[in-house]
Design an enzyme around this catalytic site. Structure first.
Site, PDB file in Angstrom:
ATOM      1  N   HIS A   1      34.540  23.268  32.009  1.00 22.12           N
ATOM      2  CA  HIS A   1      35.864  24.245  32.076  1.00 22.12           C
ATOM      3  C   HIS A   1      37.075  23.602  32.700  1.00 22.12           C
ATOM      4  O   HIS A   1      38.228  24.268  32.479  1.00 22.12           O
ATOM      5  CB  HIS A   1      35.635  25.497  32.950  1.00 22.12           C
ATOM      6  CG  HIS A   1      35.699  25.400  34.487  1.00 22.12           C
ATOM      7  ND1 HIS A   1      34.271  24.994  35.033  1.00 22.12           N
ATOM      8  CD2 HIS A   1      36.593  25.481  35.349  1.00 22.12           C
ATOM      9  CE1 HIS A   1      34.461  24.910  36.173  1.00 22.12           C
ATOM     10  NE2 HIS A   1      35.884  25.030  36.614  1.00 22.12           N
TER      11      HIS A   1
HETATM   12  C1  UD1 Z   1      40.212  28.610  37.797  1.00 22.43           C
HETATM   13  C2  UD1 Z   1      40.505  27.502  38.779  1.00 22.43           C
HETATM   14  C3  UD1 Z   1      39.640  26.258  38.930  1.00 22.43           C
HETATM   15  C4  UD1 Z   1      38.182  27.023  39.005  1.00 22.43           C
HETATM   16  C5  UD1 Z   1      37.957  28.073  37.951  1.00 22.43           C
HETATM   17  C6  UD1 Z   1      36.541  28.469  38.353  1.00 22.43           C
HETATM   18  C7  UD1 Z   1      42.946  27.039  39.329  1.00 22.43           C
HETATM   19  C8  UD1 Z   1      44.141  26.453  39.039  1.00 22.43           C
HETATM   20  N1  UD1 Z   1      42.022  26.916  38.501  1.00 22.43           N
HETATM   21  O1  UD1 Z   1      40.477  27.661  36.521  1.00 22.43           O
HETATM   22  O2  UD1 Z   1      39.909  25.449  39.890  1.00 22.43           O
HETATM   23  O3  UD1 Z   1      37.103  25.829  39.087  1.00 22.43           O
HETATM   24  O4  UD1 Z   1      38.854  28.968  38.127  1.00 22.43           O
HETATM   25  O5  UD1 Z   1      35.855  29.188  37.216  1.00 22.43           O
HETATM   26  O6  UD1 Z   1      43.082  28.189  40.045  1.00 22.43           O
HETATM   27  N2  UD1 Z   1      40.368  33.789  31.395  1.00 22.43           N
HETATM   28  C9  UD1 Z   1      39.582  35.213  30.966  1.00 22.43           C
HETATM   29  N3  UD1 Z   1      39.178  35.796  31.838  1.00 22.43           N
HETATM   30  C10 UD1 Z   1      38.869  35.737  32.943  1.00 22.43           C
HETATM   31  C11 UD1 Z   1      39.454  34.657  33.610  1.00 22.43           C
HETATM   32  C12 UD1 Z   1      40.135  33.784  32.797  1.00 22.43           C
HETATM   33  O7  UD1 Z   1      39.589  35.237  29.605  1.00 22.43           O
HETATM   34  O8  UD1 Z   1      38.334  36.639  33.645  1.00 22.43           O
HETATM   35  C13 UD1 Z   1      40.773  32.828  30.499  1.00 22.43           C
HETATM   36  C14 UD1 Z   1      42.215  33.182  30.351  1.00 22.43           C
HETATM   37  O9  UD1 Z   1      42.705  32.981  29.070  1.00 22.43           O
HETATM   38  C15 UD1 Z   1      42.871  32.220  31.113  1.00 22.43           C
HETATM   39  C16 UD1 Z   1      41.993  31.038  31.337  1.00 22.43           C
HETATM   40  O10 UD1 Z   1      40.630  31.616  31.316  1.00 22.43           O
HETATM   41  O11 UD1 Z   1      44.276  31.656  30.859  1.00 22.43           O
HETATM   42  C17 UD1 Z   1      41.969  30.064  32.379  1.00 22.43           C
HETATM   43  O12 UD1 Z   1      41.882  31.056  33.812  1.00 22.43           O
HETATM   44  P1  UD1 Z   1      42.348  30.538  35.229  1.00 22.43           P
HETATM   45  O13 UD1 Z   1      42.225  31.357  36.129  1.00 22.43           O
HETATM   46  O14 UD1 Z   1      44.153  30.409  34.981  1.00 22.43           O
HETATM   47  O15 UD1 Z   1      41.779  29.058  35.434  1.00 22.43           O
HETATM   48  P2  UD1 Z   1      40.599  28.734  35.134  1.00 22.43           P
HETATM   49  O16 UD1 Z   1      40.185  27.555  34.018  1.00 22.43           O
HETATM   50  O17 UD1 Z   1      39.720  29.723  35.151  1.00 22.43           O
HETATM   51  N1  UDP Z   2      28.367  30.193  38.040  1.00 31.32           N
HETATM   52  C1  UDP Z   2      27.696  31.434  37.600  1.00 31.32           C
HETATM   53  N2  UDP Z   2      27.711  31.643  36.207  1.00 31.32           N
HETATM   54  C2  UDP Z   2      28.010  30.834  35.282  1.00 31.32           C
HETATM   55  C3  UDP Z   2      28.646  29.535  35.615  1.00 31.32           C
HETATM   56  C4  UDP Z   2      28.826  29.149  37.250  1.00 31.32           C
HETATM   57  O1  UDP Z   2      27.196  32.129  38.386  1.00 31.32           O
HETATM   58  O2  UDP Z   2      27.902  30.888  34.061  1.00 31.32           O
HETATM   59  C5  UDP Z   2      28.514  30.044  39.557  1.00 31.32           C
HETATM   60  C6  UDP Z   2      27.707  28.530  40.003  1.00 31.32           C
HETATM   61  O3  UDP Z   2      26.348  28.807  40.295  1.00 31.32           O
HETATM   62  C7  UDP Z   2      28.563  28.264  41.317  1.00 31.32           C
HETATM   63  C8  UDP Z   2      29.978  28.854  40.923  1.00 31.32           C
HETATM   64  O4  UDP Z   2      29.729  29.778  39.772  1.00 31.32           O
HETATM   65  O5  UDP Z   2      28.209  29.086  42.295  1.00 31.32           O
HETATM   66  C9  UDP Z   2      30.808  27.893  40.175  1.00 31.32           C
HETATM   67  O6  UDP Z   2      31.988  28.107  39.595  1.00 31.32           O
HETATM   68  P1  UDP Z   2      32.821  27.387  38.652  1.00 31.32           P
HETATM   69  O7  UDP Z   2      32.029  26.412  38.262  1.00 31.32           O
HETATM   70  O8  UDP Z   2      33.343  28.302  37.845  1.00 31.32           O
HETATM   71  O9  UDP Z   2      34.062  26.821  39.620  1.00 31.32           O
HETATM   72  P2  UDP Z   2      34.311  25.460  40.492  1.00 31.32           P
HETATM   73  O10 UDP Z   2      32.937  25.221  41.403  1.00 31.32           O
HETATM   74  O11 UDP Z   2      34.382  24.366  39.467  1.00 31.32           O
HETATM   75  O12 UDP Z   2      35.670  25.755  41.045  1.00 31.32           O
END
Ligand code: UD1
Ligand code: UDP
Length: 388
Positions: free
Chosen positions: A206
């Site tokens: 992601h």
């Molecule tokens: C965010 C964090 C990242 C983390 C990740 C965990 C920041 C800068 N990034 O990235 O560090 O690793 O979360 O998963 O804070 N979206 C949905 N539904 C949701 C959430 C997001 O559709 O519930 C989609 C939207 O199109 C959104 C995109 O995902 O624009 C990105 O979401 P965002 O929270 O901005 O960043 P992540 O890539 O999720």
């Molecule tokens: N995770 C989850 N379901 C998924 C993918 C990840 O429960 O489909 C959990 C995973 O076990 C870990 C956390 O989400 O505990 C990691 O989150 P993510 O990879 O979104 O964020 P990051 O750690 O990169 O910030």
């Protein structure tokens, strides 16, 4: 001591759950307030984790949602300031490195409310990564820095953070894993997907650097297809990734891609089962690098750097970069039985939140001892009015 705990995005919930539970177990000392910023909001990115991790409904849901970095950070700041002014907490605890983390820390610091950062000191030394900016700024705003590993302590010292702010307590994400591992064994996800323990590869991707650039994502997608020609690949895809796969014409919901199973994001318990029993994990997640180290499952990290080098030095993680050829080659090495084994980093156990609570109790006592005669340490120091 009134403590606001802030969570906003998927990986935050695993980090706050043990702390919230431990604070609630000391009602004479702590009054916890749980704030969910709403950075993640889909049921499978948010609600499912409250249920799976035994978290209560948040006391405040800020509903901030998606947007540019500035919009999202500012949205959390504006909404969280109102909560902090209403609650006048003695401490705000933030976790991890997402936009909600920095936003809440900045609001608290400007209101003269002490802030604690859980998972402080991690550094990728790559400022093109938005999380790196969040980590550095958050650490420098905080009064208490709870670290997961010795290299984080070293990073903080190198940035001039005073030693007495740094508390090496271990990893709360690992505490959640150890707490829920037995429950995860009862998950039926393997049967539902038709995969056998030890006979599939689990993938998460992601990072914007991997999924937002069409050529990069296409290359990685072809690499996953090549791995899927050898072993089933289970890929619960983050919403950002699903959007990009569709936009770049690589996949549509419901489309069959052979043994490459692209799914919606999974709940924690189901994901933990898949992680525990995978032959191999391919990821760019921060948390997954740590969890695979605890589980002893080989992990290939599709990044050029990591803020979690201990998972390489001690654990099962291998940094494979973003070249699809190298990814396939390393995956084949693991499938041929040459995967990395490792050991458990110090303090990655089930007592991390107990150490945090002990530090908070000691911090409160020493604050009371340092107070000037007549100063009321019970009165939360919200200085908003003075700063207007
Ligand atoms: C965010 C964090 C990242 C983390 C990740 C965990 C920041 C800068 N990034 O990235 O560090 O690793 O979360 O998963 O804070 N979206 C949905 N539904 C949701 C959430 C997001 O559709 O519930 C989609 C939207 O199109 C959104 C995109 O995902 O624009 C990105 O979401 P965002 O929270 O901005 O960043 P992540 O890539 O999720
Ligand atoms: N995770 C989850 N379901 C998924 C993918 C990840 O429960 O489909 C959990 C995973 O076990 C870990 C956390 O989400 O505990 C990691 O989150 P993510 O990879 O979104 O964020 P990051 O750690 O990169 O910030």
């Amino acid at each position: 001591m009134k403590v606001i705990l802030v969570a906003g995005a998927r990986p935050n919930f695993m980090k706050v759950a043990p702390i919230l539970k431990r604070l609630r177990a000391h009602p004479a000392d702590f009054l916890p307030v749980f704030v969910h910023t709403g950075q993640h909001y889909d049921a499978d990115m948010s609600e499912v984790f409250l249920a799976d991790l035994g978290l209560p409904q948040p006391d405040y849901y800020l509903g901030v949602g998606s947007g540019s970095h500035a919009e999202q950070t500012a949205g959390v700041m504006k909404a969280f300031e109102q909560v902090a002014l209403a609650e006048r907490p003695d401490l705000v605890i933030v976790v991890g490195d997402v936009n909600s983390t920095l936003a809440a820390a900045l609001v608290a610091a400007k209101l003269c409310v002490p802030v604690a950062h859980v998972e402080a000191g991690l550094r990728s030394f790559d400022r093109s990564m938005p999380e790196e900016i969040n980590r550095i700024l958050t650490d420098h705003l905080c009064d208490l820095l709870f670290t997961t590993c010795e290299d984080a302590n070293t990073n903080l010292r190198a940035e001039g953070i005073p030693e007495d702010k740094i508390h090496f307590v271990g990893n709360t994400m690992v505490e959640s894993l150890l707490t829920w591992r037995a429950q995860a064994e009862r998950s039926t996800i393997g049967r539902r997907l038709g995969v056998e323990p030890g006979h599939y590869c689990l993938v998460t991707l992601h990072r914007p650097s991997n999924v937002d650039e069409p050529e990069r994502l296409k290359g990685l997608f072809r690499a996953l297809q090549r791995i899927a020609a050898q072993i089933p690949v289970v890929f619960p895809a983050h919403p950002r990734t699903q959007n990009r796969l569709r936009e770049f014409g690589l996949w549509q919901p419901g489309a069959e891609v052979g043994q490459l199973m692209i799914l919606d994001p999974l709940g924690y318990i189901d994901f933990l089962w898949l992680e525990s029993h995978a032959r191999l994990v391919v990821t760019d997640s921060g948390g997954v690098q740590e969890e695979t180290t605890i589980l002893g499952v080989p992990c290939l990290t599709v990044r050029e750097n990591t803020e979690r080098p201990i998972t390489i030095a001690m654990g099962t993680n291998v940094l494979v970069g973003t070249d699809p050829e190298r990814l396939v080659g390393e995956a084949e090495r693991v499938l041929a039985g040459r995967g990395k084994s490792g050991s458990i980093p110090p303090l990655w156990d089930a007592e991390v939140s107990a150490r945090i609570v002990a530090v908070l109790q000691q911090w409160r006592r020493s604050k009371a001892q340092r107070a000037e005669p007549g100063e009321d340490v019970e009165a939360p120091a919200v200085c908003a009015e003075a700063n207007r």
